[in-house]
Design an enzyme around this catalytic site. Structure first.
Site, short mmCIF file in Angstrom:
data_model
loop_
_atom_site.label_atom_id
_atom_site.label_comp_id
_atom_site.label_asym_id
_atom_site.label_seq_id
_atom_site.Cartn_x
_atom_site.Cartn_y
_atom_site.Cartn_z
N CYS A 239 36.48 34.29 25.81
CA CYS A 239 36.91 34.89 24.55
C CYS A 239 37.41 33.82 23.59
O CYS A 239 37.05 33.81 22.40
CB CYS A 239 37.99 35.94 24.82
SG CYS A 239 38.50 36.86 23.35
N CYS A 240 38.24 32.92 24.10
CA CYS A 240 38.74 31.83 23.26
C CYS A 240 37.60 30.92 22.79
O CYS A 240 37.63 30.42 21.66
CB CYS A 240 39.77 31.00 24.03
SG CYS A 240 41.37 31.80 24.27
N CYS B 216 46.91 35.66 20.16
CA CYS B 216 46.25 36.94 19.94
C CYS B 216 47.00 38.05 20.68
O CYS B 216 47.58 37.82 21.75
CB CYS B 216 44.80 36.88 20.43
SG CYS B 216 43.75 35.79 19.44
N CYS C 12 46.64 38.97 24.57
CA CYS C 12 46.95 37.92 25.54
C CYS C 12 48.34 37.30 25.33
O CYS C 12 48.60 36.19 25.78
CB CYS C 12 45.89 36.83 25.48
SG CYS C 12 44.23 37.40 25.88
N CYS D 290 44.17 27.40 24.83
CA CYS D 290 43.01 28.20 24.44
C CYS D 290 41.70 27.43 24.55
O CYS D 290 40.62 28.01 24.48
CB CYS D 290 43.18 28.71 23.01
SG CYS D 290 43.23 27.39 21.77
#
Length: 251
Positions: free
Chosen positions: A129-130, A214, A217, A240
């Protein structure tokens, strides 16, 4: 008579080397932050520079410092689509108050469609995702710059404890400088700076968020915990991917 002329060559070497980073660290050893940061920005010692800001708990200190020297410096913000609403409001508040040259960076829509169509990749693959929402958009943007300013501070976590002011960005082979103006600032000095300049705090700080990423998280941090303990809690992950523990030179 034939005249000799220089042959045009494309310089494919790195912008900066480890030697350059060491030289800059030595050059400004013992200098106050405002003094050496002003020299770097005004004298072009690091070429074209951008700030990478998360508009997190302590971001206003560095943003204010830079705005007092040169408001034209681009401020790169990764608009991941997963931020707390409070972070976006805080970003807009600071950008207006400090007159920032704000540049919002977005993930590629095609990447999201192919690899995170549901928007839930954070729940089973936070690294992926990062990568989609932070690492790739930032890498694309930073290709245009010679150096970036970060808000990292040594006290934030053990993985940042020995970072220098100047280091080489190891994310690619371009040889950009990564500059950490607040690396030797502690929490008390940052708090004093906020008070001296009447800077607004991120609204989530008073709710127990000393480090803000975010929303899916990030959790509040209990008293006595590492300030970054609330980031990716439950995962073997502390950064990240923009900053990588273990790769920073110990100068």
């Amino acid at each position: 008579m034939n005249q000799l002329r220089a042959i045009d060559r494309l310089d494919t070497g790195p912008r900066f080397t480890e030697h350059d980073a060491i030289r800059l660290n030595r050059m400004f050893r013992g200098s106050e932050t405002e003094e050496w940061l002003s020299a770097v920005l005004r004298d072009g010692l690091a070429g074209d520079i951008a700030i990478v800001s998360s508009f997190g708990a302590e971001s206003a200190a560095l943003l204010h410092l830079v705005s007092q020297i040169d408001r034209s410096v681009p401020v790169l913000f990764l608009e991941t689509g997963k931020h707390f609403p409070e972070t976006l409001a805080y970003r807009d508040q600071l950008a207006e108050r400090l007159g920032l040259n704000l540049v919002n960076l977005y993930p590629e829509l095609e990447d999201l469609k192919q690899r995170d169509e549901t928007g839930l990749r954070w729940s089973y693959d936070p690294d992926g995702c990062c990568e989609l929402r932070k690492v790739r958009p930032l890498a694309k943007a930073l290709a245009s710059y010679d150096a970036s300013l970060t808000g990292r501070k040594a006290f934030q976590s053990s993985t940042r404890a020995n970072l220098p002011r100047f280091e080489i960005d190891t994310s690619d082979e371009q040889g950009r400088l990564k500059i950490n103006p607040l690396i030797d600032w502690d929490a008390d000095r940052i708090a004093a700076y906020f008070e001296e300049h009447d800077l607004p705090r991120h609204p989530l700080v008073e709710r127990g968020f000393p480090s803000i990423g975010c929303s899916p998280c990030t959790r509040p941090v209990a008293e006595g915990e590492d300030p970054r303990a609330g980031r990716w809690a439950g995962w073997d992950k502390v950064e990240c991917g923009i900053h990588k523990p273990g790769e920073e030179p110990f100068l």
